[in-house]
Every structure is written in C-alpha cells, then in structure tokens.
Design an enzyme around this catalytic site. Structure first.
Site, PDB file in Angstrom:
ATOM      1  CG  ASN A  41      -0.466  -0.263   2.516  1.00 23.05           C
ATOM      2  OD1 ASN A  41       0.524  -0.968   2.689  1.00 23.05           O
ATOM      3  ND2 ASN A  41      -1.116   0.286   3.522  1.00 23.05           N
ATOM      4  CD  GLU A  43      -1.104   5.125   5.000  1.00 21.47           C
ATOM      5  OE1 GLU A  43      -1.742   4.253   5.619  1.00 21.47           O
ATOM      6  OE2 GLU A  43      -0.459   6.025   5.580  1.00 21.47           O
ATOM      7  CB  CYS A 100      -5.381  -1.311  -1.685  1.00 22.61           C
ATOM      8  SG  CYS A 100      -6.658  -0.378  -0.834  1.00 22.61           S
ATOM      9  CD  GLU A 156      -5.469  -5.894  -1.126  1.00 19.43           C
ATOM     10  OE1 GLU A 156      -6.086  -6.370  -0.167  1.00 19.43           O
ATOM     11  OE2 GLU A 156      -5.014  -4.730  -1.113  1.00 19.43           O
ATOM     12  CB  CYS A 208     -10.828  -2.370   0.609  1.00 18.11           C
ATOM     13  SG  CYS A 208     -10.222  -1.678  -0.952  1.00 18.11           S
ATOM     14  CB  CYS A 230      -8.846  -4.472  -3.491  1.00 18.76           C
ATOM     15  SG  CYS A 230      -7.633  -3.173  -3.190  1.00 18.76           S
TER      16      CYS A 230
END
Length: 136
Positions: free
Chosen positions: A48, A50, A59, A61, A92, A95
C-alpha cells in the site's frame, strides 16, 4: 464458487510478507503486502502507498494487479494478502471489484504475521460482481 482448498499459498504469503516491508504508510502505519500469482506461475507483488489525501491511497492488491497488467498478464491464479493485524484482513471493496474484473473465482488467502490464515475467493467476498450498473 468455493476456492480450491488445495491451492498452495506458501510462496505467495512469503512474497506478500516481504513486500509489505516496503509499504509507504506514514499516516495509518498499517502496512499491507499482496502477492498475485498468474496462471503462468509469475508472481507480482504490491504494497500500500498512502497519500495525505486518503482517497488517493493505493491498496497493495491494486498495486499488484497494476504491475501484472503492465507486464502483460491478465490470467490470475491466486492472491495472498498479509498485514500485521489480530485477524487476517481481506481486500477492501474497491480491490474486490478490480480483482473481479479479471476473475470472480480467484482464490484469496489473507494472513497475519502470526501465521493465522483465512481462505476465501472473490466470489465469496463480492457476490454478483459481474452484475454492474450497466447491466453486464
């Protein structure tokens, strides 16, 4: 559709655990690693990344999917996600939808650093993924 329980996630979990160390998480301090194996056996990883504007955070993924697609891969066999959490975390919603674009039956393994593992599939995590607002 149930994930194939005979899927070997060992190398994927290790790859996700290692790439997790490169996560850029100055705000949440919640590092996540993901490893995506193609049907040809190649492994693509992501962590990830940010951003101060949290909606722009990417993310792990989706970073892995982007790396695979950029390399010309679109046939995925399995995904592992690793985080330092009490319980293994699953992808999430965003994703899940991105992964479903390529395979609704993709086996997903979520793991934490203590070795707890949860196996599922995109079909379980996102039922009716191909029934979008455009009627497809």
């Amino acid at each position: 559709m149930e994930p194939e329980k005979h899927t070997d996630f060992t190398s994927l979990i290790e790859s996700a655990r290692l790439v997790r160390e490169h996560a850029y998480v100055p705000y949440s301090h919640f590092a996540v690693g993901a490893a995506l194996r193609t049907k040809g056996g190649r492994i693509f990883t992501g962590c990830n990344v940010e951003n101060l504007s949290f909606g722009l955070t990417i993310c792990a993924e989706r970073v892995a999917v982007g790396a695979a697609v950029a390399a010309g891969e679109r046939d995925f066999e399995a995904l592992a996600v690793v985080a330092d959490s009490k319980e293994p975390v699953t992808p999430c919603g965003a994703c899940r939808q991105v992964l479903a674009e390529f395979s609704t039956t993709l086996p997903v393994c979520s793991a934490n650093l203590e070795g707890a593992v949860y196996e599922s599939s995109i079909a379980e995590l996102l039922p009716r993924a191909k029934e979008g607002i455009l009627g497809t």
